[in-house]
Motif scaffolding. Structure first.
Motif: not given
Length: 192
Positions: A164-174, A179-186
């Motif tokens: 599926p085609k991602p949105t621009y926002e989904e790519l920003v989030e990815a 870049l900040n894996p510790e913040e996204s893992e909890g």
């Protein structure tokens, strides 16, 4: 290889993927000629003048993966599948198809079978696996069953159902998670 219902003039579907961002490959908006935040970030890194940044930016660039619709011999009843391959196989197929004596190898009635051989990196003693292909000289139909032929040519999935085609926002989030894996893992806690 069979004609792709959604792109009848060209059997090859070129998609760009980000392989270095996230846990699974992400379809790049570059595929659609659209602005991609990961591509923009990679370009910024490459322009800093720092060699480490340049290498990091280079790794973040999307890579081309080409797909073709195929029918696996002996498994025709399973329908059309997408076969994804890299640059070398793509070039080999294009070179073969450019030779007039081969004709249209994707023609449903007079095309040609292709034998694909895959060897693991351990089998070939290299750092990467190896895929070879051989286009067979005999012209053969996909099938002689008219009903099955219709099904194979008319009931194909569109590639974007699979990727599926991602949105621009989904790519920003990815990118942010990358870049900040510790913040996204909890926050992990250690039992006392």
């Amino acid at each position: 290889i069979v004609p792709y219902k959604f792109q009848p003039d060209n059997p090859f579907i070129e998609l760009f993927f980000h392989f270095e961002i996230g846990k699974k490959p992400l379809l790049s908006l570059k595929t659609f000629g659209e602005k991609d935040p990961i591509v923009d970030f990679a370009e910024k890194l490459k322009r800093t003048g720092d060699q480490t940044d340049w290498k990091m930016g280079r790794k973040m660039e999307p890579s081309l993966r080409t797909f073709a619709c195929v029918v696996v011999r002996g498994k025709e009843q399973e329908g059309v599948k997408f076969w994804g391959f890299g640059k070398q196989i793509y070039e080999k197929l294009l070179t073969t198809m450019a030779e007039p004596e081969w004709g249209d190898i994707t023609d449903a009635n007079t095309g040609r079978d292709i034998v694909v051989e895959f060897k693991t990196k351990e089998e070939v003693g290299k750092d990467f696996p190896e895929t070879t292909l051989t286009v067979l000289p005999l012209q053969v139909p996909i099938t002689t069953d008219d009903a099955l032929m219709s099904k194979l040519l008319d009931e194909q999935k569109e590639i974007f159902e699979v990727y599926p085609k991602p949105t621009y926002e989904e790519l920003v989030e990815a990118l942010d998670k990358h870049l900040n894996p510790e913040e996204s893992e909890g926050v992990e806690t250690t039992p006392s």
